[in-house]
Design an enzyme around this catalytic site. Sequence first.
Site, PDB file in Angstrom:
ATOM      1  N   HIS A   1      35.126  18.852 -33.586  1.00 32.12           N
ATOM      2  CA  HIS A   1      34.682  20.161 -33.408  1.00 32.12           C
ATOM      3  C   HIS A   1      33.500  19.974 -32.464  1.00 32.12           C
ATOM      4  CE1 HIS A   1      31.578  18.934 -36.324  1.00 32.12           C
ATOM      5  NE2 HIS A   1      30.682  19.596 -35.762  1.00 32.12           N
TER       6      HIS A   1
ATOM      7  N   ASP B   1      38.809  16.263 -38.320  1.00 30.18           N
ATOM      8  CA  ASP B   1      37.716  16.320 -37.389  1.00 30.18           C
ATOM      9  C   ASP B   1      37.208  15.359 -36.905  1.00 30.18           C
ATOM     10  OD1 ASP B   1      35.807  18.088 -36.301  1.00 30.18           O
ATOM     11  OD2 ASP B   1      34.313  17.951 -37.910  1.00 30.18           O
TER      12      ASP B   1
ATOM     13  N   GLY C   1      24.127  18.974 -34.400  1.00 32.65           N
ATOM     14  CA  GLY C   1      23.597  18.026 -33.272  1.00 32.65           C
ATOM     15  C   GLY C   1      23.864  16.539 -34.064  1.00 32.65           C
ATOM     16  N   ASN C   2      23.709  16.190 -34.982  1.00 33.50           N
ATOM     17  CA  ASN C   2      23.986  14.949 -35.816  1.00 33.50           C
ATOM     18  C   ASN C   2      25.649  14.865 -35.888  1.00 33.50           C
ATOM     19  OD1 ASN C   2      21.231  14.845 -37.586  1.00 33.50           O
ATOM     20  ND2 ASN C   2      21.862  13.152 -36.403  1.00 33.50           N
ATOM     21  N   SER C   3      26.219  16.099 -35.699  1.00 32.68           N
ATOM     22  CA  SER C   3      27.869  15.727 -35.949  1.00 32.68           C
ATOM     23  C   SER C   3      28.209  14.736 -34.640  1.00 32.68           C
ATOM     24  CB  SER C   3      28.532  17.109 -35.371  1.00 32.68           C
ATOM     25  OG  SER C   3      28.437  18.018 -36.468  1.00 32.68           O
TER      26      SER C   3
ATOM     27  N   LEU D   1      56.186  16.224 -46.296  1.00 31.16           N
ATOM     28  CA  LEU D   1      57.108  16.514 -47.187  1.00 31.16           C
ATOM     29  C   LEU D   1      57.457  17.798 -46.814  1.00 31.16           C
ATOM     30  CD1 LEU D   1      54.950  15.666 -50.355  1.00 31.16           C
ATOM     31  CD2 LEU D   1      56.981  14.567 -49.555  1.00 31.16           C
ATOM     32  N   GLY D   2      56.581  19.035 -46.275  1.00 33.45           N
ATOM     33  CA  GLY D   2      57.200  20.206 -46.278  1.00 33.45           C
ATOM     34  C   GLY D   2      57.261  20.982 -47.428  1.00 33.45           C
TER      35      GLY D   2
END
Length: 367
Positions: free
Chosen positions: A106, A136, A207-209, A261-262
């Site tokens: 992100h 992510d 901002g730490n992301s 698997l679906g």
Amino acid sequence: MAGTTGFTGRLTAPIKRALLASAVLALLGAQAHGAPPRAAPAPSTGFVALVNRVSPAVVNIDVEQRVRRRIPDWFGTGEGTTTQVRRGVGSGFVIAADGLVVTNNHVVQGQSKLVVTLWDGRTLPGRVLGSDPLTDLALVKIEGRGLPFLVLGNSDRAQVGEWVIALGSPLGLRRTVTAGIVSSTNREVSINERLGFIQTDAAINPGNSGGPLVNMAGQVIGINAVIAADAQGIGFAIPVNALKLVLDDLRTKGRVERAWLGISFAGITPELVEQFPELKGQEGLVVARVTAGSPAQRAGLRPEDVIVAFEGKRVTAARDLIAAMARRRPGDRVTLSVQRGKRRLEVAMTLGTMPESAAQPVTPEEP
């Protein structure tokens, strides 16, 4: 004089002892007053050595996104569009000396320009090498040689109560370090049920992301990703073992090829038992839907089947099945233990490749 001498002679020994004691005390007093003061105890260095060791590998990531916006028809001239530049900031860390950087998906999603600032202030252009919305996570490449890098630890060994530090650029404040403990492990967070997050009270802010969560051995055990918007001292990091599972695909293919698997499924809840009384007392996951043409359909799996085991290991929650599938590759042959009514079945199938449409992006609870 004779009397005086005799008097002195009778008290010579006691006087000598008194004089000697006085002299010793005087001498000690003189030494105490004349000697330099003792050195104060050294101040506690705490996390200093650890920070000095790991911080050179932490980076700041500045991104620009070009966003098309609609212009309202305020003056009767017709609607139009305009392009605006939106800027953001995140964090990351180097994991290879040639400039391989880990961050959150992100942070870099939709970027048109990406600049990486090293801890020492140098700036380098970066490009997204690979990204994975489901975990992510993303890899960014910068050109460099001999760069400091961090070692990936084992998040399965993280213990509640152990000290950790978080490094990054919260609110754009570069080269920031915070400290705390592991507050919980394998924590469920609603935005991503695929991962069991590491919860920490080390301060994490927007901002730490993408920055690292580091243990006292200097190893990365998590990638800071999520904050609880209405709380203080509650942040979440993606376990580094989740990164290890997708790292090779991100580096070599730019995306993650997942086994599939679906099916869609749900845990057995009291509400579900009310609707299907035959589920009372059972453990497992109820198959809600089977995708046409999927491996599950070809193997004969049906809606309302209850998956109770995967390759012989009990399945009691969604994360059990998700974690088991994360360690499999397309083309692997697996067996599911299924309860169908009163019958127990062993359903074998060959796993397929998850379609890109099934990979939904993660949107963390960050401003």
